[in-house]
Write an enzyme that holds these catalytic residues in place. Structure first.
Site: not given
Ligand SMILES: C[S@@+](CC[C@H](N)C(=O)[O-])C[C@H]1O[C@@H](n2cnc3c(N)ncnc32)[C@H](O)[C@@H]1O
Length: 347
Positions: A77-79
């Site tokens: 996930p890009c977070q």
């Protein structure tokens, strides 16, 4: 002998499915969301679906559980990428990306594919991308990246993803050449026009003959329809969206209706003559090009190039999220076929 693949952050397995179609053996998909793994296990019969928090795990135990693999794939996930550009291992946002790195360190695969949202390449003036390349280069991999557009590969959706490829051999990996361009992209009507307006029970036979090559492809192994339950909209919503033409948006509405929903894009209707916009994970923003409702899970799956025998499990909300999260299978397959070529040429 097929090359063995481990899929991290697998979700329901769009990326896995594309790799399978290209001729890889997916040993396991790993995710911390059980719902998506129920779908994963049902649709990837030869693979394990492992429930694991990749922000807090022991790579050596995972190695023991799945054995050696040739390729690691996945989209953290890009977070998980720190915006500061400095890779502070104690930054909790970095933990998921670090999970991917730790697996590569432990398994030492011949190659890896790291997939993500396209702006990862430009975030923090490119520092995140540079940090990823540096980190894997230091581990001995030749790393390259490219932003790919799904509709270039026969997917009826203009979804972009950045694909990092790492290889222990060299930097000769070649990204797939587009098979489609503005003259022949698969459109939303080519993708959806054989599916009924109303809900059907799971397993109902689709009595409409396929109306396009794409529909033939999606129905290659079954004429049964699953996951086709329509959403009930309020009378007001139905009335407002009925005022938006094929391919239109909030600008087509009288002023008084434009702000009924919080965001303007919430009144967008797909264009029957074009690929769809990037599908969402259930925000109910985009409407069918013809019907006064949002697409069903099956229609969303078609826009992601999941064939009709790929069945989704869990609540409807969960199914929308699983589908919307996925890498379109035809794009994944195109990337995977080139990786197969690369591995065969070099190993
Ligand atoms: C973008 S989706 C992946 C989609 C998948 N590649 C596909 O093609 O279907 C990201 C996945 O990461 C999973 N995830 C998020 N945090 C996680 C964690 N701590 N450990 C394991 N998986 C996690 C989510 O549940 C979600 O399924």
């Amino acid at each position: 002998m097929k090359y063995r693949v481990l899929d991290l952050f697998s979700g329901c397995g769009g990326l896995s499915y594309g790799f399978e179609c290209a001729g890889f053996h997916i040993v396991a998909g790993v995710d911390n969301w059980e719902d998506s793994l129920v779908t994963y296990r049902a649709n990837h019969k030869g693979s394990k679906g492992i429930l694991l928090d990749l922000g807090n795990f022991d790579p050596a135990s995972l190695h023991k559980e799945v054995g050696d693999v040739d390729v690691v794939i996945g989209g953290p996930p890009c977070q998980g990428f720190s915006l500061s550009g400095k890779r502070n291992p104690n930054d909790p946002r970095n933990k998921l990306y670090k999970g991917f790195v730790d697996v590569v360190k432990e398994f030492r695969p011949k190659a890896f594919i790291l997939e993500n949202v396209p702006n990862l390449a430009s975030m923090a003036q490119g520092k995140i991308k540079d940090a990823i390349i540096k980190e894997f280069s230091e581990l001995g991999y030749n790393v390259k990246y490219k932003v790919l557009l799904a509709s270039d590969y026969g997917v009826p959706q203009n979804r972009r993803r950045v694909i990092f490829v790492g290889s222990i051999y060299n930097d000769n990996y070649e990204y797939p050449t587009p098979t489609n361009n503005d003259d022949n992209r698969v459109t939303t009507s080519e993708a959806l026009s054989d599916l009924p307006e109303e809900s059907v029970d799971d397993g109902t036979i689709n009595t409409q003959v396929p109306l396009s090559d794409y529909q033939k492809l999606m129905r290659k192994r079954t004429d049964k329809i699953y996951n086709h339950v329509t959403s009930e909209h309020s009378e007001q919503t139905k009335k407002i969206i009925s005022l938006v033409p094929d391919g239109g948006n909030y600008k087509d509405l009288p002023e008084k209706y434009r702000s009924v929903r919080n965001v303007h894009i919430a009144w967008t209707r797909y264009n029957s003559e074009k690929p769809s916009l990037t599908i969402d994970t259930g925000h109910r923003h985009h409407f069918h090009y013809k019907f006064n409702r949002i697409p069903t899970v099956r229609e969303s799956a078609r826009l992601q190039s999941f064939p009709d025998d790929f069945i989704f499990y869990g609540s409807k909300t969960s199914q929308y999220k699983q589908v919307g999260n996925a890498v379109p299978t035809l794009m994944a397959k195109a990337v995977a076929e080139k990786l197969l070529k690369h591995l065969k040429e070099n190993s």
